[in-house]
Design an enzyme around this catalytic site. Structure first.
Site, PDB file in Angstrom:
ATOM      1  N   ARG A  57       6.477  -8.270   2.157  1.00 44.25           N
ATOM      2  CA  ARG A  57       7.385  -7.864   3.236  1.00 44.25           C
ATOM      3  C   ARG A  57       7.989  -9.072   3.923  1.00 44.25           C
ATOM      4  O   ARG A  57       9.178  -9.085   4.259  1.00 44.25           O
ATOM      5  CB  ARG A  57       6.684  -6.962   4.254  1.00 44.25           C
ATOM      6  CG  ARG A  57       7.661  -6.512   5.348  1.00 44.25           C
ATOM      7  CD  ARG A  57       7.064  -5.559   6.350  1.00 44.25           C
ATOM      8  NE  ARG A  57       6.779  -4.276   5.776  1.00 44.25           N
ATOM      9  CZ  ARG A  57       5.612  -3.656   5.867  1.00 44.25           C
ATOM     10  NH1 ARG A  57       4.629  -4.218   6.525  1.00 44.25           N
ATOM     11  NH2 ARG A  57       5.435  -2.484   5.309  1.00 44.25           N
ATOM     12  N   LYS A  93       0.833  -1.208   0.000  1.00 47.17           N
ATOM     13  CA  LYS A  93       0.000   0.000   0.000  1.00 47.17           C
ATOM     14  C   LYS A  93       0.873   1.268   0.000  1.00 47.17           C
ATOM     15  O   LYS A  93       0.646   2.181  -0.782  1.00 47.17           O
ATOM     16  CB  LYS A  93      -0.946  -0.006   1.223  1.00 47.17           C
ATOM     17  CG  LYS A  93      -1.894  -1.221   1.213  1.00 47.17           C
ATOM     18  CD  LYS A  93      -2.842  -1.240   2.379  1.00 47.17           C
ATOM     19  CE  LYS A  93      -2.195  -1.496   3.732  1.00 47.17           C
ATOM     20  NZ  LYS A  93      -1.499  -2.809   3.826  1.00 47.17           N
ATOM     21  N   THR A  94       1.878   1.285   0.887  1.00 42.98           N
ATOM     22  CA  THR A  94       2.772   2.441   0.957  1.00 42.98           C
ATOM     23  C   THR A  94       3.538   2.597  -0.352  1.00 42.98           C
ATOM     24  O   THR A  94       3.719   3.702  -0.866  1.00 42.98           O
ATOM     25  CB  THR A  94       3.766   2.262   2.127  1.00 42.98           C
ATOM     26  OG1 THR A  94       3.020   1.949   3.299  1.00 42.98           O
ATOM     27  CG2 THR A  94       4.605   3.494   2.348  1.00 42.98           C
ATOM     28  N   ASP A 107      -1.363   6.639   6.283  1.00 38.61           N
ATOM     29  CA  ASP A 107      -1.361   5.204   6.575  1.00 38.61           C
ATOM     30  C   ASP A 107      -2.281   4.965   7.784  1.00 38.61           C
ATOM     31  O   ASP A 107      -2.482   5.874   8.595  1.00 38.61           O
ATOM     32  CB  ASP A 107       0.081   4.777   6.905  1.00 38.61           C
ATOM     33  CG  ASP A 107       0.268   3.273   6.759  1.00 38.61           C
ATOM     34  OD1 ASP A 107      -0.662   2.588   6.294  1.00 38.61           O
ATOM     35  OD2 ASP A 107       1.362   2.784   7.117  1.00 38.61           O
ATOM     36  N   THR A 120      -5.676  -1.327   7.126  1.00 38.35           N
ATOM     37  CA  THR A 120      -5.675  -2.789   7.244  1.00 38.35           C
ATOM     38  C   THR A 120      -7.051  -3.256   7.702  1.00 38.35           C
ATOM     39  O   THR A 120      -7.294  -4.448   7.817  1.00 38.35           O
ATOM     40  CB  THR A 120      -4.622  -3.223   8.293  1.00 38.35           C
ATOM     41  OG1 THR A 120      -4.798  -2.409   9.450  1.00 38.35           O
ATOM     42  CG2 THR A 120      -3.223  -3.064   7.762  1.00 38.35           C
TER      43      THR A 120
HETATM   44  P1  ADP Z   1       2.200  -1.908   3.219  1.00 42.01           P
HETATM   45  O1  ADP Z   1       2.208  -0.421   3.087  1.00 42.01           O
HETATM   46  O2  ADP Z   1       0.999  -2.541   2.557  1.00 42.01           O
HETATM   47  O3  ADP Z   1       2.377  -2.394   4.626  1.00 42.01           O
HETATM   48  P2  ADP Z   1       4.730  -1.768   1.747  1.00 42.01           P
HETATM   49  O4  ADP Z   1       4.311  -0.932   0.582  1.00 42.01           O
HETATM   50  O5  ADP Z   1       5.511  -1.086   2.814  1.00 42.01           O
HETATM   51  O6  ADP Z   1       3.447  -2.493   2.386  1.00 42.01           O
HETATM   52  O7  ADP Z   1       5.540  -3.036   1.169  1.00 42.01           O
HETATM   53  C1  ADP Z   1       6.430  -3.812   1.946  1.00 42.01           C
HETATM   54  C2  ADP Z   1       7.661  -4.168   1.133  1.00 42.01           C
HETATM   55  O8  ADP Z   1       7.304  -5.045   0.080  1.00 42.01           O
HETATM   56  C3  ADP Z   1       8.346  -2.982   0.455  1.00 42.01           C
HETATM   57  O9  ADP Z   1       9.740  -3.214   0.425  1.00 42.01           O
HETATM   58  C4  ADP Z   1       7.814  -2.999  -0.939  1.00 42.01           C
HETATM   59  O10 ADP Z   1       8.654  -2.389  -1.848  1.00 42.01           O
HETATM   60  C5  ADP Z   1       7.659  -4.493  -1.194  1.00 42.01           C
HETATM   61  N1  ADP Z   1       6.547  -4.731  -2.117  1.00 42.01           N
HETATM   62  C6  ADP Z   1       5.246  -4.764  -1.780  1.00 42.01           C
HETATM   63  N2  ADP Z   1       4.484  -5.038  -2.856  1.00 42.01           N
HETATM   64  C7  ADP Z   1       5.327  -5.174  -3.903  1.00 42.01           C
HETATM   65  C8  ADP Z   1       5.138  -5.475  -5.287  1.00 42.01           C
HETATM   66  N3  ADP Z   1       3.917  -5.702  -5.777  1.00 42.01           N
HETATM   67  N4  ADP Z   1       6.200  -5.514  -6.095  1.00 42.01           N
HETATM   68  C9  ADP Z   1       7.439  -5.314  -5.581  1.00 42.01           C
HETATM   69  N5  ADP Z   1       7.692  -5.051  -4.278  1.00 42.01           N
HETATM   70  C10 ADP Z   1       6.652  -4.975  -3.435  1.00 42.01           C
END
Ligand code: ADP
Length: 337
Positions: free
Chosen positions: A217, A63-64, A108, A158
């Site tokens: 992650r 998401k981030t 977030d 979430t």
């Molecule tokens: P969230 O905000 O949903 O908790 P993040 O955006 O922080 O998740 O993602 C966690 C990690 O996984 C980061 O390092 C991100 O770059 C990697 N990541 C997540 N989704 C993908 C994707 N579809 N392709 C490549 N890397 C991803």
């Protein structure tokens, strides 16, 4: 109290380093990415800000990352904040007033924003205006309407179910992220390994991907440990043996379960009766939110636990997975993932 997937301190650094540089490089979630691409192209064509976007889904799914990529594709600045950091309207007013035309404000965990802040956000999202109180000398509390630059709010949650109706309807794009199939996690791992300058062998990528519960992650965290292991073993590449040894050391089993998941299963098995969320959280010493957001979805998907009207139970599959003999009458559930 932990509300998020336990983010280890160095995860932030690592997340940043491995974030895909463009929407092109973002793996999977094809429908979401497609919708974004169209909306971004249209907004850019009209030289207008993108509609407000909300992403929902478990932690660690991207998401981030998508918020960063949206700002990148729009050629805009990104401001990052979170629901719990916005305690009062004034905290939000500062961030909002700094937005330039078409900028992206990322909030977030928006479901954890206090109600007063949420209501304050409504006029900002809709009318690009906020009321700020001027507190000068004797002139306390006078409200002045401040016009904002048209901006895009990108929000993440979430807990989609906790969003109020009025907030939800103010987003033009509402997108849900789902866990990734192993083949996509393997592609994410391969891309990350390239960026880290590590040769990741295909069977090792496949093994790690299958144990990562569909969460990038988690996959990237294990990759980091496996890379360390391969390095200290003096291996030229991250091979299957290193991947396997790493999983064993981290005690991640064939279904991607970690220590806490197994504690949950043992707790349910020991109690031998349907157990409510509150009680279970107290038994395993974890917050109810984390239990519900992080641990339960995977256990449910694997058919290891089931929700009954009276609480959670461990299924026959859970006994089997832990090498225990099921008690008579324990529910048999079809395996769904
Ligand atoms: P969230 O905000 O949903 O908790 P993040 O955006 O922080 O998740 O993602 C966690 C990690 O996984 C980061 O390092 C991100 O770059 C990697 N990541 C997540 N989704 C993908 C994707 N579809 N392709 C490549 N890397 C991803």
């Amino acid at each position: 109290m932990v509300f998020h997937e336990p983010l280890r301190p160095d995860d932030h650094e690592f997340d940043r380093a491995l974030r895909p540089a463009s929407l092109e490089a973002f793996v999977g979630q094809a429908r979401v990415v497609d919708n974004l691409r169209i909306a971004i192209a249209a907004a850019r064509g009209r030289q207008e800000p993108l509609d407000h976007v909300i992403f929902s889904g478990p932690p660690g799914l991207g998401k981030t990352t998508l918020a960063h990529l949206i700002a990148g594709e729009m050629g805009s600045n990104l401001t990052v904040t979170s629901g719990p950091a916005l305690l009062a309207p004034k905290d939000l007013a500062g961030a909002l007033s700094r937005q330039q035309r078409c900028d992206v404000l990322f909030i977030d965990e928006i479901h954890r924003m206090p109600k007063v802040v949420e209501e304050y956000l409504y006029t900002a999202m809709e009318d690009h205006a906020i009321d700020v109180s001027i507190d000068r000398g004797g002139d306390t509390g006078r409200l002045v309407r401040l016009t904002l630059q048209p901006f895009t709010l990108v929000a993440a949650t979430t807990r989609e179910g906790l969003l109020s109706g009025p907030l939800r309807t103010r987003f033009g794009l509402v997108e849900r992220l789902e866990p990734y199939p192993p083949a996509e996690i393997a592609r994410i791992l391969e891309a990350a390994a390239r960026r880290l300058g590590v040769t990741l062998e295909a069977d090792a990528a496949h093994l790690l991907a299958g144990r990562s519960r569909g969460v990038p992650r988690m996959a990237l965290r294990v990759l980091r440990r496996a890379r360390d292991l391969a390095q200290v073993r003096g291996k030229p590449s991250l091979d299957l043996d290193s991947a396997q040894e790493c999983l064993d050391r981290l005690r991640i089993d064939a279904l991607g379960l970690e220590e806490m998941d197994r504690r949950i299963l043992h707790a349910l098995i020991e109690r031998a009766e349907p157990t409510g969320l509150k009680t279970l959280a107290a038994v395993i010493d974890e917050s109810e939110d984390t239990l519900e957001e992080v641990f339960e979805p995977h256990l449910l998907r694997c058919g290891l636990i089931a929700r009954t009207p009276r609480g959670r139970i461990a299924t026959a599959r859970a006994f089997e997975h832990l090498g225990l003999r099921p008690r008579p009458g324990v529910a048999e559930l079809p395996f769904s993932g």
